[in-house]
Design an enzyme around this catalytic site. Structure first.
Site, PDB file in Angstrom:
ATOM      1  N   GLN A  13      54.381  35.495  39.855  1.00  8.70           N
ATOM      2  CA  GLN A  13      55.921  35.745  40.676  1.00  8.70           C
ATOM      3  C   GLN A  13      55.546  34.732  41.479  1.00  8.70           C
ATOM      4  O   GLN A  13      57.545  34.831  41.726  1.00  8.70           O
ATOM      5  CB  GLN A  13      55.331  37.420  41.319  1.00  8.70           C
ATOM      6  CG  GLN A  13      55.721  37.555  42.836  1.00  8.70           C
ATOM      7  CD  GLN A  13      55.842  38.422  44.075  1.00  8.70           C
ATOM      8  OE1 GLN A  13      54.408  37.902  44.542  1.00  8.70           O
ATOM      9  NE2 GLN A  13      56.627  38.266  45.066  1.00  8.70           N
ATOM     10  N   ARG A  37      49.012  33.744  29.130  1.00 10.82           N
ATOM     11  CA  ARG A  37      50.432  34.354  28.272  1.00 10.82           C
ATOM     12  C   ARG A  37      51.582  33.901  28.497  1.00 10.82           C
ATOM     13  O   ARG A  37      52.528  32.689  29.598  1.00 10.82           O
ATOM     14  CB  ARG A  37      50.541  35.820  29.074  1.00 10.82           C
ATOM     15  CG  ARG A  37      50.469  35.390  30.947  1.00 10.82           C
ATOM     16  CD  ARG A  37      50.588  37.277  31.235  1.00 10.82           C
ATOM     17  NE  ARG A  37      51.176  37.088  32.663  1.00 10.82           N
ATOM     18  CZ  ARG A  37      52.156  37.020  33.659  1.00 10.82           C
ATOM     19  NH1 ARG A  37      53.244  37.473  32.858  1.00 10.82           N
ATOM     20  NH2 ARG A  37      52.465  37.260  34.423  1.00 10.82           N
ATOM     21  N   TYR A 143      38.756  38.454  47.549  1.00  7.05           N
ATOM     22  CA  TYR A 143      40.322  37.712  46.936  1.00  7.05           C
ATOM     23  C   TYR A 143      40.180  36.572  49.099  1.00  7.05           C
ATOM     24  O   TYR A 143      39.805  35.553  48.939  1.00  7.05           O
ATOM     25  CB  TYR A 143      41.048  38.630  47.753  1.00  7.05           C
ATOM     26  CG  TYR A 143      42.611  37.943  47.603  1.00  7.05           C
ATOM     27  CD1 TYR A 143      42.478  37.145  46.277  1.00  7.05           C
ATOM     28  CD2 TYR A 143      43.544  37.737  48.162  1.00  7.05           C
ATOM     29  CE1 TYR A 143      44.074  36.074  46.453  1.00  7.05           C
ATOM     30  CE2 TYR A 143      44.190  36.891  48.677  1.00  7.05           C
ATOM     31  CZ  TYR A 143      45.013  36.042  47.365  1.00  7.05           C
ATOM     32  OH  TYR A 143      46.187  35.838  47.561  1.00  7.05           O
ATOM     33  N   LYS A 147      39.480  32.429  48.773  1.00  7.10           N
ATOM     34  CA  LYS A 147      40.575  31.945  49.196  1.00  7.10           C
ATOM     35  C   LYS A 147      40.258  31.071  50.494  1.00  7.10           C
ATOM     36  O   LYS A 147      40.044  30.060  51.227  1.00  7.10           O
ATOM     37  CB  LYS A 147      41.920  32.821  49.923  1.00  7.10           C
ATOM     38  CG  LYS A 147      42.727  33.097  48.837  1.00  7.10           C
ATOM     39  CD  LYS A 147      43.526  32.180  48.260  1.00  7.10           C
ATOM     40  CE  LYS A 147      43.859  32.652  47.307  1.00  7.10           C
ATOM     41  NZ  LYS A 147      44.672  31.321  46.322  1.00  7.10           N
TER      42      LYS A 147
HETATM   43  N1  LIG Z   1      53.162  36.568  45.541  1.00  3.17           N
HETATM   44  C1  LIG Z   1      51.818  36.732  47.061  1.00  3.17           C
HETATM   45  O1  LIG Z   1      52.367  37.254  48.334  1.00  3.17           O
HETATM   46  C2  LIG Z   1      50.260  35.916  47.058  1.00  3.17           C
HETATM   47  C3  LIG Z   1      50.331  35.691  48.600  1.00  3.17           C
HETATM   48  C4  LIG Z   1      49.225  35.050  48.888  1.00  3.17           C
HETATM   49  C5  LIG Z   1      49.181  33.527  48.041  1.00  3.17           C
HETATM   50  N2  LIG Z   1      49.577  34.091  46.864  1.00  3.17           N
HETATM   51  C6  LIG Z   1      48.934  33.450  45.645  1.00  3.17           C
HETATM   52  O2  LIG Z   1      49.321  32.523  45.124  1.00  3.17           O
HETATM   53  C7  LIG Z   1      49.321  31.923  44.062  1.00  3.17           C
HETATM   54  C8  LIG Z   1      50.193  32.689  42.808  1.00  3.17           C
HETATM   55  O3  LIG Z   1      50.499  34.230  42.581  1.00  3.17           O
HETATM   56  P1  LIG Z   1      51.521  35.159  43.032  1.00  3.17           P
HETATM   57  O4  LIG Z   1      51.645  35.696  43.497  1.00  3.17           O
HETATM   58  O5  LIG Z   1      52.270  34.401  41.534  1.00  3.17           O
HETATM   59  O6  LIG Z   1      50.325  36.103  41.230  1.00  3.17           O
HETATM   60  P2  LIG Z   1      50.440  36.317  39.903  1.00  3.17           P
HETATM   61  O7  LIG Z   1      49.336  37.407  39.537  1.00  3.17           O
HETATM   62  O8  LIG Z   1      51.674  37.289  39.812  1.00  3.17           O
HETATM   63  O9  LIG Z   1      50.612  35.508  39.091  1.00  3.17           O
HETATM   64  C9  LIG Z   1      49.287  34.697  38.745  1.00  3.17           C
HETATM   65  C10 LIG Z   1      49.347  33.737  36.947  1.00  3.17           C
HETATM   66  O10 LIG Z   1      47.843  33.282  36.994  1.00  3.17           O
HETATM   67  C11 LIG Z   1      48.440  33.586  35.286  1.00  3.17           C
HETATM   68  N3  LIG Z   1      46.196  34.027  35.095  1.00  3.17           N
HETATM   69  C12 LIG Z   1      45.221  34.371  35.116  1.00  3.17           C
HETATM   70  N4  LIG Z   1      44.408  33.930  34.725  1.00  3.17           N
HETATM   71  C13 LIG Z   1      44.617  32.947  35.018  1.00  3.17           C
HETATM   72  C14 LIG Z   1      43.644  32.251  33.663  1.00  3.17           C
HETATM   73  N5  LIG Z   1      42.648  32.321  33.471  1.00  3.17           N
HETATM   74  N6  LIG Z   1      44.330  30.614  33.282  1.00  3.17           N
HETATM   75  C15 LIG Z   1      45.791  30.171  33.724  1.00  3.17           C
HETATM   76  N7  LIG Z   1      46.712  31.453  34.625  1.00  3.17           N
HETATM   77  C16 LIG Z   1      45.747  32.349  34.500  1.00  3.17           C
HETATM   78  C17 LIG Z   1      48.585  35.252  35.022  1.00  3.17           C
HETATM   79  O11 LIG Z   1      48.621  35.651  33.718  1.00  3.17           O
HETATM   80  C18 LIG Z   1      49.689  35.554  35.964  1.00  3.17           C
HETATM   81  O12 LIG Z   1      50.991  34.598  35.352  1.00  3.17           O
HETATM   82  C19 LIG Z   1      48.031  32.476  43.923  1.00  3.17           C
HETATM   83  O13 LIG Z   1      46.828  31.893  44.248  1.00  3.17           O
HETATM   84  C20 LIG Z   1      48.114  33.551  45.256  1.00  3.17           C
HETATM   85  O14 LIG Z   1      46.532  34.194  45.472  1.00  3.17           O
HETATM   86  C21 LIG Z   1      49.778  35.465  46.850  1.00  3.17           C
END
Ligand SMILES: NC(=O)c1ccc[n+]([C@@H]2O[C@H](COP(=O)([O-])OP(=O)(O)OC[C@H]3O[C@@H](n4cnc5c(N)ncnc54)[C@H](O)[C@@H]3O)[C@@H](O)[C@H]2O)c1
Length: 314
Positions: A13, A37, A143, A147
């Site tokens: 995302q 992916r 989670y 973090k």
């Molecule tokens: N989206 C939110 O609301 C939010 C809020 C707080 C923190 N975060 C943090 O921001 C970061 C990104 O979040 P996001 O929402 O884009 O997550 P997401 O789940 O949409 O994307 C994560 C990506 O990581 C990839 N991934 C999974 N395992 C992997 C691996 N072993 N090697 C490489 N890639 C791998 C997945 O394929 C996916 O494309 C994360 O650390 C998340 O904890 C997100």
């Protein structure tokens, strides 16, 4: 001139929009996207991409050496709701990927890191309103525990080895280009899709659960502003509180009704309610404002207008 950047987890995302924005700013060949992916067509067509597992140190090192990478944005993680189902997988992914990147910097193979934390670092004993930068932190989710540990390690690597690692505690993020990846605030994205498709949404949180949220454009500018800030301005090396708006499911439904008066919201809270109940309602982000000029642009109504306009055109 900007040296090459590697994004791990670029197809998620945040990673999708971050990659596009960095490519617009620094040129497509300066920004190497990677994930386990492939991502959306527009992401895959926008510049170099490597299939790369963020838990594999040697594989990351190869890519870092090949492209002479200087900065890494680590976006790969398992998010809050999914992590409750697969605790050990979440811990392994969230921690090992961070150690890999921190150790690459310690070995002087890269010189700057962005790693996102989350409001999930807080727990049920944290003050809920205007949650301070430094306060009680007793996260009750897999989670959140990962973090919070990550934050401690980032600060440790900065103090001990001088690693330039920077971080923000993102709230729930709202975006229309890529669906969210298994978090507790996903409802605030799904609701716009369902409002347009069916005029109705079954919300998995109660109507009065107030959580901190942010529109993706603000999250991306915060990330870029922090990464561009002068080193001496960064006073927080664990992770910065980052706020913008807070609302309840009922309030987002009302905001949608301004555009779609017949929209109907129903409530069927599930296991994610307990996660949401452990998190803050609003965030004090005065350190980010003071240190690197953080200023959000979107509130709930402008977010709703943007989401419905963009999704309506798809
Ligand atoms: N989206 C939110 O609301 C939010 C809020 C707080 C923190 N975060 C943090 O921001 C970061 C990104 O979040 P996001 O929402 O884009 O997550 P997401 O789940 O949409 O994307 C994560 C990506 O990581 C990839 N991934 C999974 N395992 C992997 C691996 N072993 N090697 C490489 N890639 C791998 C997945 O394929 C996916 O494309 C994360 O650390 C998340 O904890 C997100």
């Amino acid at each position: 001139m900007q040296k090459p950047i590697l994004i791990l987890g670029a197809c998620g995302q945040i990673g999708t929009e971050l990659t596009m924005e960095l490519r617009t700013k620094y040129g497509k060949d300066t920004v190497i996207a990677s994930d386990i992916r492939e991502g959306s067509e527009s992401l895959m067509d926008s510049g170099p991409f490597e299939l790369l597992d963020a838990t594999n140190y040697e594989a990351i090192e190869d890519v870092v050496m090949h492209y002479e990478i200087d900065e890494v944005y680590l976006m790969a993680a398992m998010l809050s709701a999914t992590a409750e189902k697969f605790p050990m997988r979440a811990w392994n992914l969230n921690m090992n990927s961070l150690f890999n990147v921190l150790n690459l910097a310690k070995d002087r193979k890269i010189s700057k890191i962005f790693w996102p934390s989350s409001i999930a670092v807080f727990g049920p004993n944290t003050p809920k309103e205007n949650t301070p930068q430094s306060t009680v932190m007793e996260p009750s989710t897999v989670y959140g525990i990962s973090k919070q540990s990550g934050e401690r390690w980032c600060e440790y690597y900065f103090n001990k080895f001088g690693i330039d690692v920077r971080s923000v505690r993102y709230p729930g993020l709202i975006s229309w280009k890529t669906m969210p990846g298994g978090g507790t605030t996903d409802y605030a994205v799904e609701i716009y899709h369902k409002a347009l498709e069916m005029g109705q949404y079954n919300c998995f949180l109660q109507e009065d659960t107030k959580l901190p949220m942010m529109y993706m454009d603000d999250a991306i500018s915060a990330t870029l502003n922090l990464m561009e800030a002068d080193t001496e301005k960064i006073s927080v090396r664990s992770s910065y509180n980052l706020g913008s708006m807070s609302f309840t499911p009922n309030e987002i439904a009302q905001s949608i009704k301004e555009h779609i008066p017949e929209f109907q919201m129903d409530y069927q809270p599930d296991f994610r309610q307990a996660i949401a109940d452990s998190w803050p309602s609003s965030i004090d982000d005065s350190f980010a404002k003071r240190d690197w000029g953080w200023q959000p642009k979107f509130d709930l109504d402008s977010t709703t207008a943007e989401m419905l306009r963009n999704l309506g055109q798809e």
